[in-house]
Design a protein around this motif. Structure first.
Motif, PDB file in Angstrom:
ATOM      1  N   ALA A 188       0.833  -1.207   0.000  1.00 25.80           N
ATOM      2  CA  ALA A 188       0.000   0.000   0.000  1.00 25.80           C
ATOM      3  C   ALA A 188       0.866   1.254   0.000  1.00 25.80           C
ATOM      4  O   ALA A 188       0.582   2.212  -0.738  1.00 25.80           O
ATOM      5  CB  ALA A 188      -0.927   0.003   1.213  1.00 25.80           C
ATOM      6  N   LEU A 189       1.921   1.264   0.796  1.00 26.54           N
ATOM      7  CA  LEU A 189       2.800   2.429   0.849  1.00 26.54           C
ATOM      8  C   LEU A 189       3.496   2.659  -0.487  1.00 26.54           C
ATOM      9  O   LEU A 189       3.684   3.810  -0.908  1.00 26.54           O
ATOM     10  CB  LEU A 189       3.817   2.279   1.982  1.00 26.54           C
ATOM     11  N   GLN A 190       3.857   1.597  -1.192  1.00 22.05           N
ATOM     12  CA  GLN A 190       4.467   1.738  -2.511  1.00 22.05           C
ATOM     13  C   GLN A 190       3.462   2.316  -3.513  1.00 22.05           C
ATOM     14  O   GLN A 190       3.803   3.174  -4.324  1.00 22.05           O
ATOM     15  CB  GLN A 190       4.995   0.397  -3.010  1.00 22.05           C
ATOM     16  N   ALA A 191       2.227   1.851  -3.455  1.00 18.00           N
ATOM     17  CA  ALA A 191       1.197   2.370  -4.354  1.00 18.00           C
ATOM     18  C   ALA A 191       0.934   3.851  -4.076  1.00 18.00           C
ATOM     19  O   ALA A 191       0.776   4.646  -5.008  1.00 18.00           O
ATOM     20  CB  ALA A 191      -0.091   1.560  -4.201  1.00 18.00           C
ATOM     21  N   ILE A 192       0.903   4.221  -2.816  1.00 15.89           N
ATOM     22  CA  ILE A 192       0.698   5.622  -2.441  1.00 15.89           C
ATOM     23  C   ILE A 192       1.868   6.473  -2.938  1.00 15.89           C
ATOM     24  O   ILE A 192       1.670   7.566  -3.477  1.00 15.89           O
ATOM     25  CB  ILE A 192       0.515   5.759  -0.920  1.00 15.89           C
ATOM     26  N   ALA A 193       3.096   5.982  -2.791  1.00 16.49           N
ATOM     27  CA  ALA A 193       4.283   6.718  -3.233  1.00 16.49           C
ATOM     28  C   ALA A 193       4.280   6.945  -4.745  1.00 16.49           C
ATOM     29  O   ALA A 193       4.809   7.948  -5.223  1.00 16.49           O
ATOM     30  CB  ALA A 193       5.547   5.973  -2.819  1.00 16.49           C
ATOM     31  N   TYR A 209      -3.843   4.964  -5.270  1.00 16.52           N
ATOM     32  CA  TYR A 209      -4.392   4.354  -4.056  1.00 16.52           C
ATOM     33  C   TYR A 209      -5.151   5.313  -3.151  1.00 16.52           C
ATOM     34  O   TYR A 209      -6.171   4.957  -2.594  1.00 16.52           O
ATOM     35  CB  TYR A 209      -3.247   3.690  -3.280  1.00 16.52           C
ATOM     36  N   VAL A 210      -4.663   6.530  -2.978  1.00 15.05           N
ATOM     37  CA  VAL A 210      -5.187   7.438  -1.951  1.00 15.05           C
ATOM     38  C   VAL A 210      -6.671   7.744  -2.132  1.00 15.05           C
ATOM     39  O   VAL A 210      -7.420   7.754  -1.157  1.00 15.05           O
ATOM     40  CB  VAL A 210      -4.363   8.747  -1.898  1.00 15.05           C
ATOM     41  N   THR A 211      -7.120   7.959  -3.352  1.00 13.40           N
ATOM     42  CA  THR A 211      -8.524   8.312  -3.563  1.00 13.40           C
ATOM     43  C   THR A 211      -9.468   7.155  -3.255  1.00 13.40           C
ATOM     44  O   THR A 211     -10.651   7.375  -3.010  1.00 13.40           O
ATOM     45  CB  THR A 211      -8.777   8.789  -5.004  1.00 13.40           C
ATOM     46  N   GLN A 212      -8.958   5.925  -3.262  1.00 10.39           N
ATOM     47  CA  GLN A 212      -9.778   4.747  -2.989  1.00 10.39           C
ATOM     48  C   GLN A 212      -9.530   4.177  -1.597  1.00 10.39           C
ATOM     49  O   GLN A 212     -10.026   3.105  -1.263  1.00 10.39           O
ATOM     50  CB  GLN A 212      -9.499   3.663  -4.036  1.00 10.39           C
ATOM     51  N   ARG A 213      -8.779   4.882  -0.775  1.00 11.29           N
ATOM     52  CA  ARG A 213      -8.383   4.377   0.553  1.00 11.29           C
ATOM     53  C   ARG A 213      -9.561   4.444   1.526  1.00 11.29           C
ATOM     54  O   ARG A 213     -10.301   5.420   1.551  1.00 11.29           O
ATOM     55  CB  ARG A 213      -7.227   5.224   1.075  1.00 11.29           C
ATOM     56  N   VAL A 214      -9.729   3.385   2.295  1.00 11.36           N
ATOM     57  CA  VAL A 214     -10.729   3.321   3.361  1.00 11.36           C
ATOM     58  C   VAL A 214     -10.036   2.809   4.622  1.00 11.36           C
ATOM     59  O   VAL A 214      -8.951   2.237   4.556  1.00 11.36           O
ATOM     60  CB  VAL A 214     -11.917   2.396   2.998  1.00 11.36           C
ATOM     61  N   PHE A 215     -10.671   3.011   5.757  1.00 13.13           N
ATOM     62  CA  PHE A 215     -10.106   2.570   7.027  1.00 13.13           C
ATOM     63  C   PHE A 215     -11.160   1.816   7.825  1.00 13.13           C
ATOM     64  O   PHE A 215     -12.344   2.122   7.749  1.00 13.13           O
ATOM     65  CB  PHE A 215      -9.594   3.777   7.830  1.00 13.13           C
ATOM     66  N   PHE A 216     -10.689   0.817   8.564  1.00  9.30           N
ATOM     67  CA  PHE A 216     -11.576  -0.032   9.361  1.00  9.30           C
ATOM     68  C   PHE A 216     -11.130  -0.034  10.813  1.00  9.30           C
ATOM     69  O   PHE A 216      -9.930   0.012  11.093  1.00  9.30           O
ATOM     70  CB  PHE A 216     -11.558  -1.472   8.843  1.00  9.30           C
ATOM     71  N   LEU A 217     -12.087  -0.169  11.698  1.00 13.35           N
ATOM     72  CA  LEU A 217     -11.788  -0.270  13.119  1.00 13.35           C
ATOM     73  C   LEU A 217     -11.044  -1.569  13.406  1.00 13.35           C
ATOM     74  O   LEU A 217     -10.076  -1.589  14.149  1.00 13.35           O
ATOM     75  CB  LEU A 217     -13.071  -0.189  13.936  1.00 13.35           C
ATOM     76  N   ASP A 218     -11.490  -2.660  12.777  1.00 11.81           N
ATOM     77  CA  ASP A 218     -10.869  -3.961  13.031  1.00 11.81           C
ATOM     78  C   ASP A 218     -11.121  -4.928  11.871  1.00 11.81           C
ATOM     79  O   ASP A 218     -11.824  -4.606  10.914  1.00 11.81           O
ATOM     80  CB  ASP A 218     -11.380  -4.560  14.343  1.00 11.81           C
ATOM     81  N   LYS A 219     -10.539  -6.103  11.989  1.00 15.94           N
ATOM     82  CA  LYS A 219     -10.631  -7.147  10.974  1.00 15.94           C
ATOM     83  C   LYS A 219     -12.080  -7.581  10.735  1.00 15.94           C
ATOM     84  O   LYS A 219     -12.494  -7.794   9.600  1.00 15.94           O
ATOM     85  CB  LYS A 219      -9.788  -8.337  11.438  1.00 15.94           C
ATOM     86  N   ALA A 220     -12.841  -7.695  11.806  1.00 19.73           N
ATOM     87  CA  ALA A 220     -14.234  -8.135  11.677  1.00 19.73           C
ATOM     88  C   ALA A 220     -15.038  -7.171  10.810  1.00 19.73           C
ATOM     89  O   ALA A 220     -15.831  -7.605   9.959  1.00 19.73           O
ATOM     90  CB  ALA A 220     -14.871  -8.284  13.055  1.00 19.73           C
TER      91      ALA A 220
END
Length: 93
Positions: free
Chosen positions: A47-52, A56-67
């Protein structure tokens, strides 16, 4: 939003198990890519390579946890979560 002492409260924009975005007072522990439906660690090399490279950034999402990530239909990253990915792949076969 401000606390009783007048300090600003930090909020994070997360994706829930239903795939919908929401604001949270708790930071997410995993990041993901909306288009490829993959989730992984925030320090994932891939992910960091794609961002660099500028992606990736415009499609990035974040989750609280794996579930939450799995309930929203995302799969584990093979690079940063190889054991979780292998278990996911074994279930898919």
């Amino acid at each position: 939003m401000r606390t009783k002492t007048g300090n600003a409260v930090r909020t994070w924009h997360l994706t829930g198990p239903d795939g919908q975005s929401y604001d949270s007072a708790q930071a997410g522990s995993l990041g993901g890519h909306r288009r490829s439906r993959i989730y992984g660690r925030l320090d994932c090399r891939a992910a960091l390579q794609a961002i660099a490279k500028g992606g990736y950034v415009t499609q990035r999402v974040f989750f609280l946890d794996k579930a939450d990530a799995e309930a929203a239909g995302y799969r584990p990253c093979a690079v940063c979560l190889p054991r979780d990915y292998a278990a996911w792949k074994a279930k898919k076969i």
